[in-house]
Design a protein around this motif. Structure first.
Motif, mmCIF file in Angstrom:
data_model
loop_
_atom_site.group_PDB
_atom_site.id
_atom_site.type_symbol
_atom_site.label_atom_id
_atom_site.label_comp_id
_atom_site.label_asym_id
_atom_site.label_seq_id
_atom_site.Cartn_x
_atom_site.Cartn_y
_atom_site.Cartn_z
ATOM 1 N N SER A 15 35.198 20.045 27.566
ATOM 2 C CA SER A 15 35.686 19.737 26.194
ATOM 3 C C SER A 15 35.325 20.996 25.496
ATOM 4 O O SER A 15 36.190 21.029 24.004
ATOM 5 C CB SER A 15 35.074 18.569 25.749
ATOM 6 O OG SER A 15 33.709 18.901 25.597
ATOM 7 N N SER A 16 34.677 21.973 25.803
ATOM 8 C CA SER A 16 34.529 23.317 24.807
ATOM 9 C C SER A 16 35.205 24.220 25.308
ATOM 10 O O SER A 16 36.277 24.256 26.118
ATOM 11 C CB SER A 16 32.997 23.495 25.043
ATOM 12 O OG SER A 16 32.685 24.611 26.395
ATOM 13 N N ASP A 17 35.062 25.707 24.972
ATOM 14 C CA ASP A 17 35.797 26.624 25.025
ATOM 15 C C ASP A 17 35.523 27.461 26.159
ATOM 16 O O ASP A 17 36.182 28.585 26.590
ATOM 17 C CB ASP A 17 35.939 27.720 23.781
ATOM 18 C CG ASP A 17 36.748 26.891 22.517
ATOM 19 O OD1 ASP A 17 37.553 26.210 23.034
ATOM 20 O OD2 ASP A 17 36.280 27.262 21.460
ATOM 21 N N LEU A 18 34.546 26.996 27.048
ATOM 22 C CA LEU A 18 34.230 27.735 28.254
ATOM 23 C C LEU A 18 34.966 27.405 29.429
ATOM 24 O O LEU A 18 34.989 26.105 29.730
ATOM 25 C CB LEU A 18 32.830 27.214 28.686
ATOM 26 C CG LEU A 18 31.630 28.055 29.641
ATOM 27 C CD1 LEU A 18 31.509 29.357 28.989
ATOM 28 C CD2 LEU A 18 30.434 27.193 29.814
ATOM 29 N N SER A 19 35.438 28.278 30.206
ATOM 30 C CA SER A 19 36.546 27.984 31.046
ATOM 31 C C SER A 19 36.298 28.901 32.182
ATOM 32 O O SER A 19 35.791 29.958 32.315
ATOM 33 C CB SER A 19 38.014 28.091 30.622
ATOM 34 O OG SER A 19 38.093 29.273 29.908
ATOM 35 N N ARG A 20 36.719 28.381 33.544
ATOM 36 C CA ARG A 20 37.017 29.099 34.427
ATOM 37 C C ARG A 20 37.923 30.101 34.323
ATOM 38 O O ARG A 20 39.169 29.852 34.408
ATOM 39 C CB ARG A 20 37.093 28.123 35.929
ATOM 40 C CG ARG A 20 37.172 28.838 37.029
ATOM 41 C CD ARG A 20 37.596 27.636 38.209
ATOM 42 N NE ARG A 20 37.977 28.307 39.406
ATOM 43 C CZ ARG A 20 37.617 27.758 40.798
ATOM 44 N NH1 ARG A 20 37.375 26.345 40.698
ATOM 45 N NH2 ARG A 20 37.950 28.175 41.646
ATOM 46 N N ALA A 21 37.682 31.699 34.627
ATOM 47 C CA ALA A 21 38.606 32.504 34.331
ATOM 48 C C ALA A 21 38.933 33.447 35.344
ATOM 49 O O ALA A 21 39.875 34.093 35.487
ATOM 50 C CB ALA A 21 38.320 33.226 33.035
ATOM 51 N N GLY A 22 37.912 33.655 36.210
ATOM 52 C CA GLY A 22 37.863 35.015 37.107
ATOM 53 C C GLY A 22 39.257 35.003 37.967
ATOM 54 O O GLY A 22 39.963 35.795 38.104
ATOM 55 N N ASP A 23 38.900 34.029 38.703
ATOM 56 C CA ASP A 23 40.075 33.838 39.997
ATOM 57 C C ASP A 23 41.471 33.655 39.462
ATOM 58 O O ASP A 23 42.722 34.277 39.891
ATOM 59 C CB ASP A 23 39.491 32.797 41.111
ATOM 60 C CG ASP A 23 39.118 31.697 40.562
ATOM 61 O OD1 ASP A 23 39.133 31.350 39.202
ATOM 62 O OD2 ASP A 23 38.743 30.655 41.390
ATOM 63 N N LEU A 471 37.642 36.443 45.904
ATOM 64 C CA LEU A 471 38.282 35.118 44.879
ATOM 65 C C LEU A 471 36.774 34.075 44.830
ATOM 66 O O LEU A 471 36.667 33.787 43.567
ATOM 67 C CB LEU A 471 39.178 34.486 45.597
ATOM 68 C CG LEU A 471 40.829 35.116 45.764
ATOM 69 C CD1 LEU A 471 41.464 34.164 46.569
ATOM 70 C CD2 LEU A 471 41.092 35.155 44.084
ATOM 71 N N GLN A 472 35.971 34.116 45.868
ATOM 72 C CA GLN A 472 34.751 33.247 45.503
ATOM 73 C C GLN A 472 33.849 33.987 44.410
ATOM 74 O O GLN A 472 33.201 33.168 43.583
ATOM 75 C CB GLN A 472 33.900 33.234 46.911
ATOM 76 C CG GLN A 472 34.772 32.330 47.978
ATOM 77 C CD GLN A 472 34.016 32.388 49.309
ATOM 78 O OE1 GLN A 472 33.031 32.716 49.439
ATOM 79 N NE2 GLN A 472 34.904 31.756 50.215
ATOM 80 N N ALA A 473 33.804 35.252 44.512
ATOM 81 C CA ALA A 473 33.045 35.908 43.446
ATOM 82 C C ALA A 473 33.529 35.648 41.973
ATOM 83 O O ALA A 473 32.804 35.484 41.093
ATOM 84 C CB ALA A 473 32.825 37.337 43.739
ATOM 85 N N LEU A 474 34.819 35.937 41.934
ATOM 86 C CA LEU A 474 35.583 35.585 40.713
ATOM 87 C C LEU A 474 35.504 34.115 40.116
ATOM 88 O O LEU A 474 35.766 33.717 39.101
ATOM 89 C CB LEU A 474 36.956 36.028 41.084
ATOM 90 C CG LEU A 474 37.217 37.386 40.950
ATOM 91 C CD1 LEU A 474 38.979 37.801 41.333
ATOM 92 C CD2 LEU A 474 37.145 38.219 39.830
ATOM 93 N N ALA A 475 35.542 33.272 41.246
ATOM 94 C CA ALA A 475 35.317 32.081 40.556
ATOM 95 C C ALA A 475 34.057 31.584 39.637
ATOM 96 O O ALA A 475 34.138 30.537 39.050
ATOM 97 C CB ALA A 475 35.203 31.009 41.897
ATOM 98 N N HIS A 476 33.002 32.403 39.805
ATOM 99 C CA HIS A 476 32.001 32.019 38.960
ATOM 100 C C HIS A 476 32.083 32.568 37.627
ATOM 101 O O HIS A 476 31.372 32.461 36.629
ATOM 102 C CB HIS A 476 30.981 32.548 39.698
ATOM 103 C CG HIS A 476 30.384 32.182 40.960
ATOM 104 N ND1 HIS A 476 29.895 30.808 40.982
ATOM 105 C CD2 HIS A 476 30.374 32.731 42.199
ATOM 106 C CE1 HIS A 476 30.008 30.477 42.187
ATOM 107 N NE2 HIS A 476 30.069 31.773 42.941
#
Length: 517
Positions: A15-23, A471-476
């Motif tokens: 619900s916040s502005d923290l989002s998965r972004a890398g991949d 992609l796995q590294a970017l997923a974090h």
């Protein structure tokens, strides 16, 4: 002092502005460069520049999900808001509903009053034209394409496309068959076909030739397996201006005779390739193939030949011992019972035995001997194959390597079935099934482009594994707004140095620059 807006991880949706972004950011950038949304919307909606939600955007988001998380339309509506995809696509997070994704499928393929309208071939063609525009072939280099077909298993029995058919796993479940045409150079799909589950490879070649004729691709070289070849198919390819490289089946007498009569010397001059699987030697020969005299290529894998012969010899020896035992054990059996048992015993090796049930008292009940001619022929065939190349200017080594490297299309199928979890298919309506498979091919295109870019920067061949690791590294990597005094900055967390270096070499590092809002 600074403040990072916290996320409530106890809920399914952040619900916040923290989002998965890398991949998702990297894949969205690749999709932008390939113009996924404009091409899909332009063909399916007659408008390449739709503001806000559009089928092209929804299906691009779904394709990205298939690459990194492989969720169904039902679960996408909770996954997408946890990522940076709403911001990247310009669509409000609340608009990513199951109905929106399924409706988007209907723009690609729909069924109105029993009339199926499938626009995926046109989209395929436009996507490939775009790829060749940004990644052209070298001057004078012809296109080389591989064609193959695989089964895709179904969950359920109500789809009219899904039928019982052959599959390598020998699973008795309904399936459809997915055929692909893929470029040899970048493993990028030109087009795809969806067939009923019982459809055999060889019956699809005419469809392939029609699709190629309708495409903008200039004739080059086609590669396909020996199961697809016939005299009519070879002639059709030649008339269309294409060259063909394919295996010829040993069931053809001409093929058996050429293999039997041609000696392939194991010398440095004839060595075509080598690997852990063995050393392959190849030579040219001439023979009448499909109506005229042709130059063909014969090759042998000596190590594999030894393994094949050993396996057959072991099986034949075991059968011989069993036949002797049956002669004693079945001395008082009826002829019918003995014949039934012999059939089960000899099975697929019947060509190598002459077997009869004797009525003479002075003879064993079961009389048998090896067919020495067939044994010699089999020994001569072990580890040897014949290839047809309609471009007779190619050296044997070139023909062998081009043909054997066609296994990259098998890697494409493995990627679809493992990384993207394309099966089992859970859609029931034919037009939804076709569109769903299109989305999975859309996802594969992103992977193909990423692995091609990785190979380009350092010319390494392990790019499929590297693409997954990257992609796995970017997923974090997460995107988060940070309040610093009166300013709000955008930070990207968990971006490691190794990943940064790769992004820089790919010219994608700007995607994760710090920003001031």
């Amino acid at each position: 002092a600074y403040e990072i807006y916290q996320c409530d991880w106890s809920s399914d949706v952040c619900s916040s502005d923290l989002s998965r972004a890398g991949d998702v950011t990297v894949l969205w950038e690749l999709a932008k460069d390939l113009r996924f949304t404009e091409i899909i919307d332009g063909i399916c909606c007659d408008n390449p520049h739709i503001e806000g939600p559009s089928p092209g955007k929804f299906l691009t988001v779904w394709a990205i999900n298939r690459v990194v998380d492989s969720l169904s339309a039902t679960r996408l509506e909770s996954w997408v808001p946890s990522t940076d995809l709403p911001r990247l696509s310009g669509i409000d997070a609340s608009d990513f509903t199951k109905e929106a994704f399924l409706t988007s499928l209907d723009f690609v393929c729909n069924d109105h009053s029993g009339q199926l309208l499938d626009l995926s071939p046109q989209v395929d063609e436009a996507l490939y034209r775009r790829w060749r525009k940004i990644q052209p072939l070298d001057e004078g280099e012809p296109e080389t394409l591989a064609y193959d077909l695989t089964s895709v298993l179904f969950f359920g029995v109500s789809c009219p496309l899904a039928e019982l058919g052959y599959n390598p796993k020998r699973i008795k479940r309904r399936q459809v068959n997915l055929a692909l045409v893929v470029s040899r150079k970048e493993k990028y799909p030109l087009t795809h076909f969806v067939y009923e589950g019982h459809r055999k490879d060889v019956t699809t070649i005419k469809n392939l030739m029609v699709r190629l004729e309708e495409s903008s691709v200039q004739p080059g070289t086609l590669i396909w397996d020996r199961g697809n070849v016939s005299q009519n198919h070879v002639k059709a390819v030649e008339k269309a201006g294409w060259h063909l490289i394919c295996g010829l089946p040993k069931t053809l007498k001409t093929v058996r005779d050429l293999i039997d009569q041609t000696y392939i010397p194991p010398r440095p001059q004839t060595l075509a390739r080598y690997s852990k699987a063995g050393h392959i030697y190849a030579v040219s020969a001439s023979g009448k193939i499909y109506g005229r005299k042709r130059t063909v290529v014969l090759y042998t894998n000596r190590e594999r030949g030894v393994r094949e012969a050993g396996k057959r010899h072991e099986a034949l020896s075991n059968i011989a011992e069993a036949l002797d035992s049956l002669s004693e054990e079945g001395a008082d059996w009826t002829e019918k019972k003995l014949h039934e048992e012999l059939k089960k015993l000899v099975k697929s090796y019947s060509d190598y035995f002459l077997v009869r049930v004797s009525r003479k008292k002075e003879e064993p009940r079961v009389v048998w001997k090896y067919r020495t001619k067939e044994l010699k022929r089999a020994d001569a065939m072990d580890g040897k194959w014949l290839l047809l190349s309609t471009d007779e200017s190619l050296a044997p080594k070139e023909v062998v390597n081009t043909y054997l490297e066609k296994d990259f299309i098998e890697k494409v199928f493995r990627t679809l079935k493992t990384s993207e979890e394309i099966e089992p298919v859970r859609h029931r309506l034919e037009h939804r099934v076709r569109a769903y498979l299109f989305v999975n091919l859309l996802a594969y295109r992103l992977l193909a482009v990423l692995q091609h870019k990785l190979r380009t920067i350092d010319n390494r061949e392990d790019t499929w594994e590297r693409a997954d690791s990257f992609l796995q590294a970017l997923a974090h990597v997460q995107r988060v707004p940070v309040k610093l005094g009166h300013e709000v900055k955008i930070w990207y967390l968990n971006l490691e140095k190794k990943t940064k270096d790769t992004l820089k070499r790919l010219n994608l590092d700007h995607l994760f620059d710090e920003q001031t809002c």
